[in-house]
Design a protein around this motif. Structure first.
Motif, PDB file in Angstrom:
ATOM      1  N   LEU A   1       1.023  -1.265  -0.177  1.00  0.00           N
ATOM      2  CA  LEU A   1       0.300   0.185   0.493  1.00  0.00           C
ATOM      3  C   LEU A   1       0.992   1.441  -0.240  1.00  0.00           C
ATOM      4  CD1 LEU A   1      -2.259  -0.915   2.644  1.00  0.00           C
ATOM      5  CD2 LEU A   1      -3.170  -0.760   0.078  1.00  0.00           C
ATOM      6  N   ARG A   2       2.188   1.305   0.668  1.00  0.00           N
ATOM      7  CA  ARG A   2       2.578   3.024   0.709  1.00  0.00           C
ATOM      8  C   ARG A   2       3.823   2.730  -0.093  1.00  0.00           C
ATOM      9  NH1 ARG A   2       5.037   2.777   6.584  1.00  0.00           N
ATOM     10  NH2 ARG A   2       5.693   5.237   6.178  1.00  0.00           N
TER      11      ARG A   2
ATOM     12  N   GLN B   1      -1.713   2.906   6.524  1.00  0.00           N
ATOM     13  CA  GLN B   1      -0.556   1.867   8.136  1.00  0.00           C
ATOM     14  C   GLN B   1      -1.965   1.623   8.825  1.00  0.00           C
ATOM     15  OE1 GLN B   1       1.828   4.954   9.894  1.00  0.00           O
ATOM     16  NE2 GLN B   1       3.639   3.321  10.097  1.00  0.00           N
ATOM     17  N   THR B   2      -3.145   2.148   8.957  1.00  0.00           N
ATOM     18  CA  THR B   2      -3.926   2.003   9.529  1.00  0.00           C
ATOM     19  C   THR B   2      -5.343   0.680   8.191  1.00  0.00           C
ATOM     20  OG1 THR B   2      -4.224   4.186  10.432  1.00  0.00           O
ATOM     21  CG2 THR B   2      -6.125   2.908   9.751  1.00  0.00           C
ATOM     22  N   LEU B   3      -5.045   1.169   7.708  1.00  0.00           N
ATOM     23  CA  LEU B   3      -5.923   0.019   6.841  1.00  0.00           C
ATOM     24  C   LEU B   3      -4.834  -1.174   6.712  1.00  0.00           C
ATOM     25  CD1 LEU B   3      -8.032  -0.554   4.830  1.00  0.00           C
ATOM     26  CD2 LEU B   3      -6.023   0.506   2.118  1.00  0.00           C
TER      27      LEU B   3
ATOM     28  N   THR C   1     -17.446  -7.021  11.201  1.00  0.00           N
ATOM     29  CA  THR C   1     -16.089  -6.991  11.953  1.00  0.00           C
ATOM     30  C   THR C   1     -15.546  -5.671  10.828  1.00  0.00           C
ATOM     31  OG1 THR C   1     -16.685  -9.289  11.598  1.00  0.00           O
ATOM     32  CG2 THR C   1     -14.297  -8.879  11.062  1.00  0.00           C
ATOM     33  N   ILE C   2     -15.102  -5.861   9.316  1.00  0.00           N
ATOM     34  CA  ILE C   2     -14.581  -4.362   9.673  1.00  0.00           C
ATOM     35  C   ILE C   2     -14.439  -3.012   9.691  1.00  0.00           C
ATOM     36  CG2 ILE C   2     -13.542  -3.232   6.865  1.00  0.00           C
ATOM     37  CD1 ILE C   2     -14.542  -6.269   5.500  1.00  0.00           C
ATOM     38  N   MET C   3     -16.274  -2.803  10.094  1.00  0.00           N
ATOM     39  CA  MET C   3     -15.978  -1.825  10.759  1.00  0.00           C
ATOM     40  C   MET C   3     -16.028  -1.634  11.874  1.00  0.00           C
ATOM     41  SD  MET C   3     -17.326   0.174   8.745  1.00  0.00           S
ATOM     42  CE  MET C   3     -16.700  -0.822   7.301  1.00  0.00           C
ATOM     43  N   LEU C   4     -15.516  -2.339  12.926  1.00  0.00           N
ATOM     44  CA  LEU C   4     -15.198  -2.632  14.253  1.00  0.00           C
ATOM     45  C   LEU C   4     -14.197  -2.675  14.701  1.00  0.00           C
ATOM     46  CD1 LEU C   4     -18.136  -5.254  15.795  1.00  0.00           C
ATOM     47  CD2 LEU C   4     -17.804  -2.751  16.400  1.00  0.00           C
ATOM     48  N   SER C   5     -13.644  -3.363  13.217  1.00  0.00           N
ATOM     49  CA  SER C   5     -11.995  -3.201  13.359  1.00  0.00           C
ATOM     50  C   SER C   5     -11.190  -1.759  12.951  1.00  0.00           C
ATOM     51  CB  SER C   5     -11.325  -4.049  12.807  1.00  0.00           C
ATOM     52  OG  SER C   5     -11.196  -5.720  12.210  1.00  0.00           O
ATOM     53  N   LEU C   6     -12.330  -1.179  12.458  1.00  0.00           N
ATOM     54  CA  LEU C   6     -12.050   0.162  11.534  1.00  0.00           C
ATOM     55  C   LEU C   6     -11.658   0.997  13.330  1.00  0.00           C
ATOM     56  CD1 LEU C   6     -11.017   2.611  10.018  1.00  0.00           C
ATOM     57  CD2 LEU C   6     -12.438   2.541   9.207  1.00  0.00           C
ATOM     58  N   SER C   7     -12.546   0.345  14.158  1.00  0.00           N
ATOM     59  CA  SER C   7     -13.352   1.155  15.273  1.00  0.00           C
ATOM     60  C   SER C   7     -11.837   0.991  16.414  1.00  0.00           C
ATOM     61  CB  SER C   7     -14.501   1.026  15.911  1.00  0.00           C
ATOM     62  OG  SER C   7     -13.884   0.138  16.498  1.00  0.00           O
ATOM     63  N   MET C   8     -11.396   0.237  16.128  1.00  0.00           N
ATOM     64  CA  MET C   8     -10.754   0.230  17.388  1.00  0.00           C
ATOM     65  C   MET C   8      -8.660   0.704  17.204  1.00  0.00           C
ATOM     66  SD  MET C   8     -11.148  -2.171  19.630  1.00  0.00           S
ATOM     67  CE  MET C   8      -9.809  -3.013  20.374  1.00  0.00           C
ATOM     68  N   VAL C   9      -8.476   1.170  15.478  1.00  0.00           N
ATOM     69  CA  VAL C   9      -7.635   2.130  15.822  1.00  0.00           C
ATOM     70  C   VAL C   9      -6.689   2.830  16.319  1.00  0.00           C
ATOM     71  CG1 VAL C   9      -7.854   1.415  12.870  1.00  0.00           C
ATOM     72  CG2 VAL C   9      -8.330   4.066  14.105  1.00  0.00           C
ATOM     73  N   VAL C  10      -8.116   4.192  17.407  1.00  0.00           N
ATOM     74  CA  VAL C  10      -7.487   4.599  18.024  1.00  0.00           C
ATOM     75  C   VAL C  10      -6.514   3.930  19.795  1.00  0.00           C
ATOM     76  CG1 VAL C  10      -7.830   6.541  19.764  1.00  0.00           C
ATOM     77  CG2 VAL C  10      -8.720   6.304  17.148  1.00  0.00           C
ATOM     78  N   ILE C  11      -7.544   3.119  19.857  1.00  0.00           N
ATOM     79  CA  ILE C  11      -7.124   2.083  21.030  1.00  0.00           C
ATOM     80  C   ILE C  11      -6.132   1.423  21.240  1.00  0.00           C
ATOM     81  CG2 ILE C  11      -8.272   0.834  22.605  1.00  0.00           C
ATOM     82  CD1 ILE C  11     -10.832   1.275  21.903  1.00  0.00           C
ATOM     83  N   ALA C  12      -5.427   0.835  19.677  1.00  0.00           N
ATOM     84  CA  ALA C  12      -4.790   0.015  19.052  1.00  0.00           C
ATOM     85  C   ALA C  12      -3.443   0.835  18.987  1.00  0.00           C
ATOM     86  CB  ALA C  12      -5.128  -0.307  18.302  1.00  0.00           C
ATOM     87  N   SER C  13      -3.377   2.224  18.976  1.00  0.00           N
ATOM     88  CA  SER C  13      -2.276   3.816  18.922  1.00  0.00           C
ATOM     89  C   SER C  13      -2.177   3.123  20.716  1.00  0.00           C
ATOM     90  CB  SER C  13      -3.221   4.577  18.710  1.00  0.00           C
ATOM     91  OG  SER C  13      -3.747   5.654  18.783  1.00  0.00           O
TER      92      SER C  13
ATOM     93  N   GLY D   1       1.396   1.327  20.769  1.00  0.00           N
ATOM     94  CA  GLY D   1       2.249   0.970  20.073  1.00  0.00           C
ATOM     95  C   GLY D   1       2.156   1.092  18.799  1.00  0.00           C
ATOM     96  N   ALA D   2       0.277   1.053  18.213  1.00  0.00           N
ATOM     97  CA  ALA D   2       0.235   0.707  16.818  1.00  0.00           C
ATOM     98  C   ALA D   2       0.624   2.139  16.474  1.00  0.00           C
ATOM     99  CB  ALA D   2      -0.882  -0.247  17.011  1.00  0.00           C
ATOM    100  N   GLN D   3       0.601   2.306  14.734  1.00  0.00           N
ATOM    101  CA  GLN D   3       0.858   3.816  14.056  1.00  0.00           C
ATOM    102  C   GLN D   3      -0.156   3.333  13.013  1.00  0.00           C
ATOM    103  OE1 GLN D   3       3.417   6.070  14.532  1.00  0.00           O
ATOM    104  NE2 GLN D   3       3.318   3.862  16.331  1.00  0.00           N
ATOM    105  N   GLY D   4      -0.452   4.695  12.816  1.00  0.00           N
ATOM    106  CA  GLY D   4      -1.617   4.921  11.979  1.00  0.00           C
ATOM    107  C   GLY D   4      -2.416   6.224  12.573  1.00  0.00           C
TER     108      GLY D   4
END
Length: 281
Positions: free
Chosen positions: A45-46, A91-93, A215-227, A230-233
């Motif tokens: 992707l990058r 990175q988030t995707l 499932t995809i929408m819920l995964s996306l809703s977790m990106v801020v919590i995952a950060s 240490g998760a980037q994006g």
């Protein structure tokens, strides 16, 4: 009456310590697999110029949903590039796609097992209730212990939070297949695998796709919590904006997440509608 407190927290911590000591090679293997998938998707992707990726996604949108979806995809991705959040969005995707792929690979077979066994459904349903109602922050604690900081605990937490809809709706979709069709398949001598792959799964596919969409929408809703682990994006940008009270940056990063969410949602919804139309023909 003062009853002694059940040492539930101590039991959980003891279990966590025992798992960490006895299953470290397994956790290392899982870390290697997840990090490999995320790194591979990020490279895809990058590495190419952003314009190439935008053209590819726009072409896919046109094939799935024609001009309306294609126009929104192009404009939305160009806006993300203009705002300077392209790399973070990719990175988030990559994180979301990794969590979604693993959730589908685990969730669909478990949903099939639940559909074929009432006992399995009774066992798994309370676990799904627990996974959906437990605060997502709680998943981060054992994830950090087992997988250290970085993208892996973020993906693991996203999977735990996002996998229940795929399991539930796969189970529901297969169970809703008309009994008359199943009996006809049995009458013609179909094996269980033939009945599953040629009858039940095709008919249940719209319902299964609805679960995958959630499932995809819920995964996306977790990106801020995952950060937070240490998760980037884009989620990391939102988190830093919140801690530093930078409203403008937070709003820009939030817009990038919204655009990505709408694109992924429309892609899966259009794919589901196209599947229904093909089934009708």
């Amino acid at each position: 009456m003062n009853l002694p407190k059940i040492p539930l927290g101590s039991w959980i911590e003891a279990l966590e310590k025992w798992l960490d000591q006895n299953f470290e090679p397994l956790f290392d293997f899982i870390t290697l697999i997840i990090r490999g998938i995320v790194d591979g998707l990020e490279t895809v992707l990058r590495y190419p110029p952003s314009l190439i990726i935008i053209i590819v996604f726009t072409a896919l949108a046109w094939l799935i949903g024609r001009w309306g979806l294609a126009a929104f995809t192009a404009i939305g991705l160009l806006l993300i590039e203009n705002l300077g959040y392209w790399d973070q969005t990719m990175q988030t995707l990559a994180l979301v796609l990794t969590a979604a792929i693993i959730s589908i690979l685990i969730g669909v077979p478990l949903g099939i097992l639940c559909a074929r066994s009432n006992r399995m459904q009774r066992i798994i349903t309370p676990l799904l209730d627990f996974m959906q109602t437990m605060p997502a922050f709680v998943y981060l604690l054992p994830s950090i212990t087992f997988f250290s900081l970085g993208v892996v605990p973020g993906v693991i937490s996203s999977i735990i939070f996002a996998i229940p809809p795929t399991i539930r709706l796969t189970n529901l979709g297969i169970r809703q297949v008309p009994a008359e069709l199943v009996e006809a398949a049995d009458a013609f001598g179909s094996t269980p695998s033939q009945k599953l792959f040629k009858l039940q799964l095709p008919i249940a596919m719209p319902t299964i796709m609805a679960g995958i969409n959630q499932t995809i929408m819920l995964s996306l809703s977790m990106v801020v919590i995952a950060s937070m682990v240490g998760a980037q994006g884009v989620g990391a940008t939102v988190y830093r904006a919140v801690t530093q009270v930078k409203t403008g940056i937070g709003f820009e990063a939030g817009i990038a997440i919204v655009i990505l969410a709408i694109i992924l949602d429309r892609f899966t919804q259009r794919a589901m509608r196209n599947g229904k139309a093909a089934e009708g023909r």
